[in-house]
Design an enzyme around this catalytic site. Structure first.
Site, PDB file in Angstrom:
ATOM      1  N   GLY A  96      59.380  37.065  30.672  1.00  0.00           N
ATOM      2  CA  GLY A  96      60.659  36.441  30.381  1.00  0.00           C
ATOM      3  C   GLY A  96      61.793  37.442  30.501  1.00  0.00           C
ATOM      4  CD  GLU A 123      50.779  37.123  30.987  1.00  0.00           C
ATOM      5  OE1 GLU A 123      51.661  36.232  31.020  1.00  0.00           O
ATOM      6  OE2 GLU A 123      49.646  36.910  30.589  1.00  0.00           O
ATOM      7  N   PRO A 124      55.039  40.659  33.570  1.00  0.00           N
ATOM      8  CG  PRO A 124      55.979  42.753  33.980  1.00  0.00           C
ATOM      9  CD  PRO A 124      54.801  42.090  33.346  1.00  0.00           C
ATOM     10  N   GLY A 125      56.876  39.038  36.153  1.00  0.00           N
ATOM     11  CA  GLY A 125      56.887  38.674  37.563  1.00  0.00           C
ATOM     12  C   GLY A 125      58.240  39.020  38.152  1.00  0.00           C
ATOM     13  NE  ARG A 141      64.574  31.920  41.222  1.00  0.00           N
ATOM     14  CZ  ARG A 141      65.625  32.422  40.614  1.00  0.00           C
ATOM     15  NH1 ARG A 141      66.654  32.850  41.317  1.00  0.00           N
ATOM     16  NH2 ARG A 141      65.678  32.507  39.323  1.00  0.00           N
ATOM     17  CB  CYS A 164      68.609  15.491  55.765  1.00  0.00           C
ATOM     18  SG  CYS A 164      68.914  15.866  57.490  1.00  0.00           S
ATOM     19  CD  GLU A 165      66.910  16.012  49.913  1.00  0.00           C
ATOM     20  OE1 GLU A 165      67.647  15.645  48.956  1.00  0.00           O
ATOM     21  OE2 GLU A 165      65.874  15.440  50.252  1.00  0.00           O
ATOM     22  CE1 TYR A 184      57.727  32.649  39.645  1.00  0.00           C
ATOM     23  CE2 TYR A 184      59.577  33.975  38.896  1.00  0.00           C
ATOM     24  CZ  TYR A 184      58.270  33.559  38.749  1.00  0.00           C
ATOM     25  OH  TYR A 184      57.510  34.049  37.738  1.00  0.00           O
TER      26      TYR A 184
HETATM   27  C1  PLP Z   1      55.364  32.717  35.312  1.00  0.00           C
HETATM   28  C2  PLP Z   1      54.636  33.461  34.282  1.00  0.00           C
HETATM   29  C3  PLP Z   1      54.944  34.798  34.025  1.00  0.00           C
HETATM   30  C4  PLP Z   1      56.056  35.539  34.720  1.00  0.00           C
HETATM   31  O1  PLP Z   1      57.333  35.162  34.309  1.00  0.00           O
HETATM   32  P1  PLP Z   1      58.629  35.929  34.880  1.00  0.00           P
HETATM   33  O2  PLP Z   1      59.777  35.259  34.272  1.00  0.00           O
HETATM   34  O3  PLP Z   1      58.595  35.814  36.369  1.00  0.00           O
HETATM   35  O4  PLP Z   1      58.512  37.360  34.492  1.00  0.00           O
HETATM   36  C5  PLP Z   1      54.175  35.458  33.090  1.00  0.00           C
HETATM   37  N1  PLP Z   1      53.168  34.840  32.437  1.00  0.00           N
HETATM   38  C6  PLP Z   1      52.859  33.550  32.654  1.00  0.00           C
HETATM   39  C7  PLP Z   1      51.745  32.929  31.917  1.00  0.00           C
HETATM   40  C8  PLP Z   1      53.579  32.821  33.578  1.00  0.00           C
HETATM   41  O5  PLP Z   1      53.265  31.539  33.787  1.00  0.00           O
END
Ligand code: PLP
Length: 403
Positions: free
Chosen positions: A219, A260-262, A299, A329-330, A357
């Site tokens: 998050g 778990e950062p994405g 996004r 076409c949106e 994303y």
């Molecule tokens: C999507 C997700 C994340 C990553 O969230 P970010 O906002 O991209 O850092 C981490 N853990 C879980 C379980 C997720 O579904």
């Protein structure tokens, strides 16, 4: 915002547009900054690979020492192809079938369970299997409702209010709860939320004797505009480590801390390049129509996300106000009323924060091809995904020629 010495225009000459470009150095910097922000005895960072799942990106994270967070069996398989060991992969899906869980158990990854039915299934089917439970602390975490997953109306996790029932099930099946997990959403504005959630989650850890790790999900917010709000990771890391260490000391436990950062890892390392096809003046607006749309970068339309846009082809051009729109076409508006250096037909525009994303959520809507992806590594460009072709649109179609 970009301080990048990548020659983007040259890349477009070579690979054509639309094109995604990723900077491996930025990803490595993000990972190291994140990892080094925490001062705890045991830490593992699991890259949430749904943000950007290209094999080369996964290999990069593996080389950095990262673990992986996967939400589907396919992500697990790709992670293993990239070299991740099963024990470094966390599986955090939701609403999947027993069959998919069975496959994950066979592969040996760490399983995160997010409902009672599955917990009972695991208890009955796999006695003694170490499990992690996903707790929903009911906090409004994410930047907006679509990306908040910890609130009371959310489908994710086991409610904190059902803790007594959780304890009953765990006891009755003799389930080995080795991990407790929480993920409250994306773009969390207030990092106090983490500290508050931490206290709730550590209360859950107290209930189970076998817990080895606590996973605080993600998050973390990144800046989308110059000076934009973002999580100050080193400040947060210090404060969070104190809370965590104090708990471990008090309880005499040596827990591993996980995140778990994405987005934090890849968002600012990605750039999306498109070509201006049409400049169109209407009564109220000057539109720039580009050779892309919500099929490549959804996004802005889906989350109202802001992506900085600049005109790379005319950096000295006079600033004018444009709405940058797609060819689908949106109503696929990338950015309304943006100041750009004058845009001419065939100019190349660049979107920033295009790592997380973006490609991952792309589609073939309007029967368009998905773009190519390039990774810049040690100053060299490497094609890591080919642009699709007409054959790709037909590859799985079956044509029994009924008509
Ligand atoms: C999507 C997700 C994340 C990553 O969230 P970010 O906002 O991209 O850092 C981490 N853990 C879980 C379980 C997720 O579904």
């Amino acid at each position: 915002m970009t301080q990048s010495n990548i020659d983007f225009l040259n890349l477009v000459e070579k690979y054509d547009a639309p094109l995604y470009v990723y900077d491996s150095q930025k990803i490595a910097d993000n990972y190291n900054r994140f990892y080094n922000a925490f001062e705890v005895p045991k830490l593992k960072v699991h890259y949430a690979c749904k943000a950007l799942t290209n094999l080369s990106i996964l290999r990069l994270f593996h080389s950095l020492g990262s673990g992986l967070d996967c939400v589907s069996i396919q992500e697990i398989k790709m992670g293993m192809m990239a070299g991740f060991k099963p024990e470094d992969i966390i599986f955090t899906p939701n609403n999947i079938s027993e069959e998919e869980y069975d496959l994950a158990v066979k592969l040996g990854v760490r399983i995160n369970v997010d409902n009672f039915e599955m917990l009972e299934y695991f208890g009955a089917t796999y006695p003694g299997l170490p499990l992690c439970v996903r707790i929903n602390p009911h906090m409004m975490g994410g930047g907006n409702r679509k990306i908040s997953v910890g609130h009371i109306g959310s489908k994710f996790g086991i409610s904190i209010h059902q803790l007594p029932l959780l304890e009953t099930i765990v006891k009755s099946f003799n389930i080995k709860v080795v991990g407790v997990h929480v993920h409250t959403g994306s773009d969390i504005l207030d990092s106090d939320i983490f500290i508050k959630a931490a206290k709730i989650i550590l209360g859950v850890v107290d209930k189970f004797d076998d817990v080895e790790y606590v996973d605080f999900g993600s998050g973390f917010k990144v800046a989308y505009k110059p000076g934009g709000l973002h999580t100050d990771i080193s400040e947060f890391g210090k404060e969070f480590s104190q809370t965590f260490n104090a708990y471990c000391e008090e309880r005499g436990k040596e827990l591993e801390l996980k995140f778990e950062p994405g987005k934090y890892m890849v968002s600012n390392a990605g750039y999306f390049l498109v070509r201006a096809n049409v400049i169109k003046q209407t009564t109220a607006t000057t539109f720039v129509g580009v050779d892309s749309g919500m099929n490549h970068l959804i996004r802005p339309m889906f989350y109202d996300a802001h992506h900085e846009i600049s005109n790379l082809s005319n950096p000295e051009g006079k600033k004018k106000i444009y709405s940058v729109v797609g060819y689908i076409c949106e109503t696929d508006t990338f950015g309304a009323d943006r100041q750009l250096n004058e845009v001419r037909k065939d100019d190349i525009l660049m979107f920033e924060n295009a790592g997380a994303y973006c490609f991952a959520m792309s589609s073939n809507y309007n029967s368009r091809y998905r773009p190519a992806e390039v990774m810049i590594h040690n100053g060299q460009d490497h094609l890591i995904r080919k642009r699709e072709t007409f054959d790709d649109l037909l590859v799985n179609q079956v044509d029994p020629k009924l008509f």
